[in-house]
Design a protein around this motif. Structure first.
Motif, PDB file in Angstrom:
ATOM      1  N   ASN A 377       6.852 -10.215 -33.406  1.00 36.94           N
ATOM      2  CA  ASN A 377       6.811  -9.355 -34.587  1.00 36.94           C
ATOM      3  C   ASN A 377       5.385  -8.875 -34.829  1.00 36.94           C
ATOM      4  O   ASN A 377       4.485  -9.681 -35.070  1.00 36.94           O
ATOM      5  CB  ASN A 377       7.317 -10.132 -35.806  1.00 36.94           C
ATOM      6  N   ILE A 378       5.167  -7.554 -34.762  1.00 36.95           N
ATOM      7  CA  ILE A 378       3.806  -7.023 -34.800  1.00 36.95           C
ATOM      8  C   ILE A 378       3.127  -7.253 -36.149  1.00 36.95           C
ATOM      9  O   ILE A 378       1.908  -7.455 -36.222  1.00 36.95           O
ATOM     10  CB  ILE A 378       3.808  -5.525 -34.432  1.00 36.95           C
ATOM     11  N   TYR A 379       3.893  -7.253 -37.243  1.00 36.92           N
ATOM     12  CA  TYR A 379       3.317  -7.494 -38.561  1.00 36.92           C
ATOM     13  C   TYR A 379       2.858  -8.947 -38.680  1.00 36.92           C
ATOM     14  O   TYR A 379       1.759  -9.227 -39.172  1.00 36.92           O
ATOM     15  CB  TYR A 379       4.323  -7.161 -39.669  1.00 36.92           C
ATOM     16  N   LEU A 380       3.694  -9.870 -38.232  1.00 39.49           N
ATOM     17  CA  LEU A 380       3.354 -11.289 -38.298  1.00 39.49           C
ATOM     18  C   LEU A 380       2.213 -11.626 -37.346  1.00 39.49           C
ATOM     19  O   LEU A 380       1.323 -12.424 -37.676  1.00 39.49           O
ATOM     20  CB  LEU A 380       4.593 -12.135 -37.972  1.00 39.49           C
ATOM     21  N   ALA A 381       2.230 -11.006 -36.150  1.00 39.15           N
ATOM     22  CA  ALA A 381       1.172 -11.276 -35.171  1.00 39.15           C
ATOM     23  C   ALA A 381      -0.196 -10.843 -35.701  1.00 39.15           C
ATOM     24  O   ALA A 381      -1.203 -11.555 -35.525  1.00 39.15           O
ATOM     25  CB  ALA A 381       1.476 -10.551 -33.859  1.00 39.15           C
ATOM     26  N   VAL A 382      -0.253  -9.683 -36.360  1.00 34.26           N
ATOM     27  CA  VAL A 382      -1.518  -9.211 -36.919  1.00 34.26           C
ATOM     28  C   VAL A 382      -1.959 -10.112 -38.063  1.00 34.26           C
ATOM     29  O   VAL A 382      -3.149 -10.415 -38.217  1.00 34.26           O
ATOM     30  CB  VAL A 382      -1.395  -7.751 -37.393  1.00 34.26           C
ATOM     31  N   VAL A 383      -1.004 -10.568 -38.876  1.00 37.36           N
ATOM     32  CA  VAL A 383      -1.338 -11.482 -39.979  1.00 37.36           C
ATOM     33  C   VAL A 383      -1.943 -12.766 -39.441  1.00 37.36           C
ATOM     34  O   VAL A 383      -2.947 -13.274 -39.964  1.00 37.36           O
ATOM     35  CB  VAL A 383      -0.081 -11.782 -40.831  1.00 37.36           C
TER      36      VAL A 383
END
Length: 538
Positions: A377-383
């Motif tokens: 998940n790109i949002y979770l990975a960036v977080v």
């Protein structure tokens, strides 16, 4: 023979007297800056806010240039989730969400080469590289640190609003180049300005404040992107540009210039008024030295012998003429680089710093951009990546009492090892956490490196040398988007290259000195004395 002895004695006496003046001058500035009071704290906050918007511009491509997900519109044997999208007819699949979600979907780049898909962000870093080269000495000479920050933020924001009118990848890449060019001086000027606003004891603390705001900007991106997940990519640029425009006005009104830079330019009255304001709002000095003592001392000292003229090698006649004209030096661009190259230690130190920055920078900026390759998940990975900046800042703070070289070496090697492990490991879940660990180590190494490169050079060339070091960092970043695009099929081209480069870059530490606890030098004469050499000027 007697005349020669007298001349030698006189020269020795002059040298001793000058050394005493320069050391005393530096000590008095340190005492004038005093302890870390509210005035300095608020100034550090105001300056560091620029890094919030800078980090957003730096990492916005994670979302705007991402390869979006898609789905089959007719579930036949020819169209499955594992199919090659380029071999399917356009009518058999569709993007998840709006077709303008990213530049890949809007500009029809789903089957483009890694060169085309990596071109916008590579253009951005090329702009940073050229901007660092052309704008490097403006903050040391005519504009100063404050004005350079304001102009960079303002122009960066304006072009970010213009970019939403891009109609193809070529126009988009050209505008990304201009954004990179305009923001190239923000990080260097912010760090240098912070370092010069506080005394030696508080340099690391001031640097941490900047890192916290940079991290906050990075952490804000997933929230902004998630709130606009069903909107065109253009909305992201609008939401991060408008606040930056407002900040430019606030900074112009309330941020103050570096007192050290003002003194280097011969603007003693402005510098002393600033030091007086700092000292009056700071905690009392243990030694009882007041700013009045500092001001009276500097009035007695011939400032023309202490500004950046001492960075250049001049005869007594030339120096005398310049005193009469009260001319501020460094009117010629890159004269500071020429002076640095004439020293025995300057070229070796500059090459060492640039080599170190090349490896650390490629991993620090490359790892966040590569999260799209993790099948997560790109949002979770960036977080997760952004959250690593927080413990990194905490660790960096405690590393203030450790050697700079040792800290950089340990965390750089740690980051490199984790990168190499990402190539070998097969479990996607484990790979994400190893990549996060690598980014944490790279963050910490990069934080210490930024402070280290500022401490290695005197004020009169500090912004120029810091910009050159940042150029080396950006030079490595130019190739990162292409490596990341190629790494979608084989992690060896992205994580493997990152790991080898950052480990190899630590070899340059052998040619660099330790700077922990050392006061900042302002003139080239001071630095020459620290190096155990005769000063460049008499």
């Amino acid at each position: 023979m007697e005349d020669s002895v007298k001349d030698a004695t006189k020269s020795s006496s002059v040298l001793q007297q000058q050394q005493k003046i320069i050391v005393s001058w530096d000590e008095m500035i340190e005492k004038g800056l005093g302890n870390f009071g509210w005035t300095q704290f608020l100034q550090c906050i105001l300056v560091s806010v620029a890094m919030f918007f800078d980090s957003q511009q730096l990492f916005i491509a994670i979302y705007t240039d991402d390869y979006p997900t898609w789905h089959c519109t007719n579930h036949t044997t020819t169209c499955t989730s594992n199919s090659d999208i380029c071999k399917l007819p356009k009518t058999s699949w569709a993007w998840d969400g709006p077709s303008s979600k990213t530049i890949i979907s809007q500009f029809g780049l789903e089957c483009a080469t890694s060169f085309i898909t990596g071109l916008p962000q590579s253009s951005f870093f090329l702009g940073c590289l050229l901007g660092s080269f052309l704008l490097a000495t403006l903050a040391d000479t005519s504009l100063g640190r404050k004005n350079m920050i304001i102009l960079s933020c303002l122009s960066m924001s304006v072009i970010s609003l213009i970019i939403i009118f891009s109609t193809n990848v070529w126009i988009y890449s050209a505008l990304k180049f201009l954004i990179g060019f305009c923001r190239s001086s923000i990080s260097t000027c912010c760090l240098v300005l912070l370092m010069e606003k506080v005394s030696t004891e508080w340099r690391f603390t001031a640097g941490i404040i900047e890192f916290v705001f940079f991290t906050s900007g990075y952490m804000s991106l997933p929230g902004v992107a998630y709130a606009n997940r069903n909107s065109p990519w253009k909305y992201l640029y609008v939401w991060i540009s408008l606040p930056a425009l407002s900040y430019s006005l606030i900074a112009y009104l309330f941020v103050t210039e570096s007192p050290r830079w003002l003194l280097m330019q011969g603007r003693v009255k402005e510098a002393m008024e600033m030091l007086k304001g700092v000292h009056d709002n700071a905690a009392p000095e243990e030694n009882g030295v007041s700013t009045t003592d500092t001001y009276n001392y500097l009035k007695r000292v011939d400032v023309s012998t202490l500004n950046t003229e001492s960075c250049e090698e001049k005869s007594d006649l030339e120096r005398s003429e310049e005193k009469k004209k009260k001319r501020v030096s460094f009117s010629k661009p890159y004269s500071s680089v020429a002076v640095l190259l004439r020293t025995s230690w300057g070229p070796k130190r500059m090459v060492g710093v640039m080599g170190l920055g090349l490896g650390i920078g490629m991993v620090y900026f490359g790892m966040p951009l590569a999260v799209g390759n993790l099948n997560y998940n790109i949002y979770l990975a960036v977080v997760l990546n952004a959250l690593m900046e927080i413990p990194s800042c905490v660790v960096t703070y405690f590393l203030g009492k450790c050697g700079r070289k040792l800290s950089i070496f340990v965390f750089s090697v740690g980051s490199g090892i984790c990168c190499i492990v990402c190539v070998v490991i097969r479990s996607e879940g484990v790979k994400v956490w190893v990549a996060v660990a690598s980014f944490f180590c790279a963050c910490t190494a990069f934080n210490v490196f930024l402070i280290y490169m500022v401490e290695l050079f005197p004020t009169c060339v500090r912004n120029t040398t810091a910009s050159l070091a940042r150029q080396a960092v950006v030079f490595g970043c130019v190739f990162s988007p292409f490596l990341i695009a190629a790494g979608r099929k084989n992690n060896l081209f992205s994580y493997g290259v990152f790991g080898v480069l950052i480990i190899s870059s630590t070899l340059t530490l052998l040619s660099l000195p330790e700077t922990r606890g050392m006061p900042l030098s302002d003139t080239m004469d001071q630095q020459e004395m620290k190096e155990g050499n005769f000063p460049l000027s008499c």
